[in-house]
Every structure is written in C-alpha cells, then in structure tokens.
Design a protein around this motif. Sequence first.
Motif, PDB file in Angstrom:
ATOM      1  N   GLU A  25      -8.506  -9.910  45.902  1.00 56.19           N
ATOM      2  CA  GLU A  25      -8.228  -8.496  45.631  1.00 56.19           C
ATOM      3  C   GLU A  25      -7.930  -8.280  44.150  1.00 56.19           C
ATOM      4  O   GLU A  25      -8.372  -7.297  43.551  1.00 56.19           O
ATOM      5  N   LYS A  26      -7.193  -9.210  43.546  1.00 50.87           N
ATOM      6  CA  LYS A  26      -6.880  -9.106  42.128  1.00 50.87           C
ATOM      7  C   LYS A  26      -8.164  -9.180  41.300  1.00 50.87           C
ATOM      8  O   LYS A  26      -8.344  -8.421  40.347  1.00 50.87           O
ATOM      9  N   LEU A  27      -9.057 -10.084  41.680  1.00 51.63           N
ATOM     10  CA  LEU A  27     -10.321 -10.217  40.970  1.00 51.63           C
ATOM     11  C   LEU A  27     -11.135  -8.932  41.063  1.00 51.63           C
ATOM     12  O   LEU A  27     -11.661  -8.445  40.066  1.00 51.63           O
ATOM     13  N   LEU A  28     -11.206  -8.373  42.246  1.00 51.17           N
ATOM     14  CA  LEU A  28     -11.972  -7.138  42.425  1.00 51.17           C
ATOM     15  C   LEU A  28     -11.365  -5.983  41.630  1.00 51.17           C
ATOM     16  O   LEU A  28     -12.081  -5.163  41.057  1.00 51.17           O
ATOM     17  N   ALA A  29     -10.048  -5.901  41.604  1.00 53.28           N
ATOM     18  CA  ALA A  29      -9.385  -4.805  40.903  1.00 53.28           C
ATOM     19  C   ALA A  29      -9.560  -4.898  39.395  1.00 53.28           C
ATOM     20  O   ALA A  29      -9.633  -3.879  38.707  1.00 53.28           O
ATOM     21  N   HIS A  30      -9.642  -6.120  38.882  1.00 55.02           N
ATOM     22  CA  HIS A  30      -9.710  -6.294  37.438  1.00 55.02           C
ATOM     23  C   HIS A  30     -11.104  -6.640  36.923  1.00 55.02           C
ATOM     24  O   HIS A  30     -11.267  -6.904  35.736  1.00 55.02           O
ATOM     25  N   THR A  31     -12.085  -6.633  37.766  1.00 48.39           N
ATOM     26  CA  THR A  31     -13.430  -7.038  37.354  1.00 48.39           C
ATOM     27  C   THR A  31     -13.937  -6.207  36.188  1.00 48.39           C
ATOM     28  O   THR A  31     -14.525  -6.738  35.248  1.00 48.39           O
ATOM     29  N   ALA A  32     -13.718  -4.921  36.255  1.00 48.85           N
ATOM     30  CA  ALA A  32     -14.255  -4.038  35.215  1.00 48.85           C
ATOM     31  C   ALA A  32     -13.560  -4.243  33.869  1.00 48.85           C
ATOM     32  O   ALA A  32     -14.187  -4.141  32.821  1.00 48.85           O
ATOM     33  N   SER A  33     -12.261  -4.566  33.911  1.00 52.72           N
ATOM     34  CA  SER A  33     -11.515  -4.629  32.652  1.00 52.72           C
ATOM     35  C   SER A  33     -11.401  -6.038  32.076  1.00 52.72           C
ATOM     36  O   SER A  33     -11.042  -6.186  30.913  1.00 52.72           O
ATOM     37  N   LEU A  34     -11.696  -7.044  32.855  1.00 57.01           N
ATOM     38  CA  LEU A  34     -11.548  -8.409  32.356  1.00 57.01           C
ATOM     39  C   LEU A  34     -12.843  -8.905  31.741  1.00 57.01           C
ATOM     40  O   LEU A  34     -13.928  -8.634  32.235  1.00 57.01           O
ATOM     41  N   ALA A  35     -12.667  -9.669  30.699  1.00 55.87           N
ATOM     42  CA  ALA A  35     -13.839 -10.255  30.058  1.00 55.87           C
ATOM     43  C   ALA A  35     -13.512 -11.669  29.616  1.00 55.87           C
ATOM     44  O   ALA A  35     -12.369 -11.989  29.319  1.00 55.87           O
ATOM     45  N   GLY A  36     -14.522 -12.494  29.627  1.00 54.90           N
ATOM     46  CA  GLY A  36     -14.401 -13.834  29.072  1.00 54.90           C
ATOM     47  C   GLY A  36     -13.374 -14.709  29.745  1.00 54.90           C
ATOM     48  O   GLY A  36     -13.452 -15.005  30.932  1.00 54.90           O
ATOM     49  N   GLU A  37     -12.378 -15.125  28.966  1.00 52.33           N
ATOM     50  CA  GLU A  37     -11.413 -16.128  29.399  1.00 52.33           C
ATOM     51  C   GLU A  37     -10.559 -15.657  30.582  1.00 52.33           C
ATOM     52  O   GLU A  37     -10.259 -16.429  31.485  1.00 52.33           O
ATOM     53  N   GLN A  38     -10.161 -14.395  30.588  1.00 54.66           N
ATOM     54  CA  GLN A  38      -9.343 -13.883  31.685  1.00 54.66           C
ATOM     55  C   GLN A  38     -10.109 -13.947  33.005  1.00 54.66           C
ATOM     56  O   GLN A  38      -9.555 -14.337  34.024  1.00 54.66           O
ATOM     57  N   ALA A  39     -11.354 -13.558  32.993  1.00 57.03           N
ATOM     58  CA  ALA A  39     -12.167 -13.598  34.213  1.00 57.03           C
ATOM     59  C   ALA A  39     -12.376 -15.038  34.671  1.00 57.03           C
ATOM     60  O   ALA A  39     -12.304 -15.329  35.865  1.00 57.03           O
ATOM     61  N   ASP A  40     -12.608 -15.943  33.732  1.00 61.85           N
ATOM     62  CA  ASP A  40     -12.789 -17.351  34.087  1.00 61.85           C
ATOM     63  C   ASP A  40     -11.521 -17.933  34.701  1.00 61.85           C
ATOM     64  O   ASP A  40     -11.578 -18.693  35.672  1.00 61.85           O
ATOM     65  N   GLU A  41     -10.361 -17.564  34.145  1.00 66.22           N
ATOM     66  CA  GLU A  41      -9.092 -18.057  34.665  1.00 66.22           C
ATOM     67  C   GLU A  41      -8.852 -17.561  36.096  1.00 66.22           C
ATOM     68  O   GLU A  41      -8.438 -18.316  36.969  1.00 66.22           O
TER      69      GLU A  41
END
Length: 104
Positions: A25-41
């Motif tokens: 759920e956290k991944l889905l909520a932040h998919t649009a705003s996360l880029a690069g290292e944050q998304a990989d983490e």
Amino acid sequence: MARPTADKAQDILMSDFQTLVADTEKLLAHTASLAGEQADELREQIRESLVRARETLKLTEETLRARGKEAVIVTEDYVQNNPWQSVGIAAGVGFLLGLLATRR
C-alpha cells in the motif's frame, strides 16, 4: 505437542502478510512521487517481506504435514488396537450422516 509451534507459525505468517500488505500500500501511494533511490528502497523492503512470508508459509506447511502424519499414525494404531470399537464408531457416524442427508 505440535500445536504451539503451529499457532506461533500462523501468528508469524499473519504478521508477515500484514507487513507485506502495508508495504505494498505504501508503494502504491508513493509511486507517483518517488523516484530513483527511494523507490528502489521501498521495492527492496517489499521483496524482503515476501521472502519472510514465503519462509513462514513453508514452516507452517511442514508443521501441518507433520501434524497430519501424526494424526494418521494415531488413528491407525487406534483402529488396529480397537477394531470393533472402530467399526461401531464408523457405523454410528454413517447412520448419523444418513439421517442428516434424508432430512434435507
């Protein structure tokens, strides 16, 4: 004897799946705003949760298989040691199932 282990494994499994759902759920909520290292983490956290859930599921499966084998062995021993009682019990259960089936 195996019951506490199975209960503990089930609790761990539920906890791991709840963590997995929360991470997803956290991944889905932040998919649009996360880029690069944050998304990989975040993806790595989800992958780790999946690995833990799979390991716990495997442990639970092994525990349930062992309990099932124990139940079969105990049942076979009982039937071999008490054949007439076993026949009586089976006949009684069959009779009750027949009664229930005819009522519907």
